[in-house]
Design an enzyme around this catalytic site. Structure first.
Site, PDB file in Angstrom:
ATOM      1  N   LEU A   1      23.303 -48.554  -4.560  1.00 17.29           N
ATOM      2  CA  LEU A   1      23.665 -47.500  -3.609  1.00 17.29           C
ATOM      3  C   LEU A   1      25.149 -47.617  -3.310  1.00 17.29           C
ATOM      4  O   LEU A   1      25.598 -48.648  -2.782  1.00 17.29           O
ATOM      5  CB  LEU A   1      22.842 -47.672  -2.331  1.00 17.29           C
ATOM      6  N   HIS A   2      25.912 -46.583  -3.640  1.00 20.56           N
ATOM      7  CA  HIS A   2      27.345 -46.696  -3.404  1.00 20.56           C
ATOM      8  C   HIS A   2      28.052 -45.365  -3.152  1.00 20.56           C
ATOM      9  O   HIS A   2      29.200 -45.366  -2.695  1.00 20.56           O
ATOM     10  CB  HIS A   2      28.020 -47.353  -4.611  1.00 20.56           C
ATOM     11  N   ARG A   3      27.409 -44.240  -3.416  1.00 20.41           N
ATOM     12  CA  ARG A   3      28.124 -42.970  -3.319  1.00 20.41           C
ATOM     13  C   ARG A   3      28.524 -42.673  -1.868  1.00 20.41           C
ATOM     14  O   ARG A   3      27.721 -42.837  -0.951  1.00 20.41           O
ATOM     15  CB  ARG A   3      27.278 -41.822  -3.871  1.00 20.41           C
TER      16      ARG A   3
END
Length: 369
Positions: A208-210
């Site tokens: 998860l990084h956006r």
């Protein structure tokens, strides 16, 4: 043929590695790797390049981080010097990072042909910087190497000549299958994730990084709610991106003890964990494709995807970001596993096809069905 292969960040090297390796069989081709340094990554040591079986970059531009405009401008200035020195016949770019856009523009203004690998993918979401990079790069490219039928349709609709669009498969899958084979020959007990994997089955794997997911407190909290519910019955391995770790602290996001927070992992370490997961939850583009190639259920925590083939044929489910959507998507992804298929030409030979097009003019048709 003098070719510059451009990579801006660690995931890009996974894509250019099979292209470089395949170039060694082409006597008329000389490839030089250019690392723009768009992302500093301490994991990119000499061992990193050895594992990919490619040499250290011939040029390291050390662009560094910054705003999109600053980063793009820095790469353009530095890459222009490389182009003027090398006078390449072709610049080959991959994916959709800022370096892809920057180097394509510089090459065209220097009168150099551009080949775009992963051309034609569209999310139709202009709020995504990657979508703008994809569209602009495709607007000026000379050769379009595509991974799926939707990309062919998008490029034709945008007026690109059919003779320049080449269905070759997916170089990311080339690398994936290569790395799976390497893992099979490795003593897996020496991998950092070995003990974790042996102690927790079934388990999930999460990335998860956006910014759209982690920068907004409400969105991130909703995602965390779904993760905590899933963690009631299974362990979740979560290598935490630095940006995500920062926003977790700022938003006060709390995750269950069964969500095991890990440092960023090397490619092979991450693959070792996710390839045997019950399902992968991600907002990454690449993982949607890699899980499809290995038949691993995938829940995409986004409202859209530029890789629709993974939903149409694979076990990927576009779940959105609400807790209910993520939980429902998880169940749907498991149900799709038995009927999931691997897209055409995702067979580990995409890089070979790319060089056949570039050196022999083969592959002008695009049969992806």
């Amino acid at each position: 043929m003098n070719v510059l292969l451009v990579a801006g960040a660690r995931p890009n090297f996974m894509k250019i590695a099979p292209i470089y390796r395949a170039s060694l069989a082409c006597r008329s081709v000389r490839c030089s790797i250019v690392h723009t340094g768009q992302h500093y990554d301490q994991e990119m040591s000499g061992t990193f390049f050895e594992e990919l079986e490619i040499p250290q970059p011939a040029y390291s531009l050390n662009a560094g981080s910054g705003s999109h405009a600053a980063q793009t401008a820095t790469v353009m200035v530095a890459f222009e010097e490389v182009c003027l020195k090398e006078r390449p016949d072709l610049v080959l770019v991959v994916g959709d990072v800022n370096s892809t856009l920057a180097c394509s523009i510089v090459a065209k203004k220097c009168g150099i042909e551009v080949a775009h690998v992963e051309a034609g993918l569209r999310s139709f979401d202009l709020a995504m910087p990657e979508e703008i990079n994809r569209m602009v790069t495709d607007a000026i490219s000379d050769h379009f190497f595509v991974t799926e039928e939707s990309a062919v349709d998008n490029l034709l609709r945008e007026g690109k000549p059919a003779a320049s669009i080449h269905a070759v498969g997916h170089v990311m899958v080339d690398n994936l299958l290569h790395q799976v084979e390497c893992l099979s020959r490795q003593d897996q007990s020496l991998l950092n994730g070995f003990a974790l994997k042996e102690q927790a089955r079934p388990y999930l794997f999460l990335t998860l990084h956006r910014p759209a997911n982690v920068d907004c407190r409400e969105t991130f909290s909703g995602i965390a709610e779904a993760l905590n519910q899933l963690a009631q019955s299974r362990t979740i391995f979560f290598p935490v991106h630095p940006r995500t770790a920062k926003m977790m602290r700022e938003h006060g996001v709390n995750l269950s003890d069964k969500v095991v927070l890990l440092p960023p992992l090397g490619y092979r370490e991450a693959l070792y964990l996710w390839k045997d997961a019950e399902a992968v939850l991600t907002d990454s583009g690449g993982l949607q494709e890699e899980t499809t190639a290995l038949g691993v259920p995938c829940v995409t925590i986004r409202e859209n995807t530029e890789r629709p083939i993974t939903v149409e044929l694979g076990s990927n489910v576009l779940a959105g970001t609400s807790p209910g959507g993520i939980l429902a998507g998880f169940e749907q992804s498991l149900a799709k596993k038995d009927t999931a298929r691997i897209p055409p030409l995702w067979d580990g030979r995409a890089a070979e096809r790319i060089w056949k097009v570039l050196t022999q003019g083969e592959g002008h048709d695009h049969p992806l069905t």
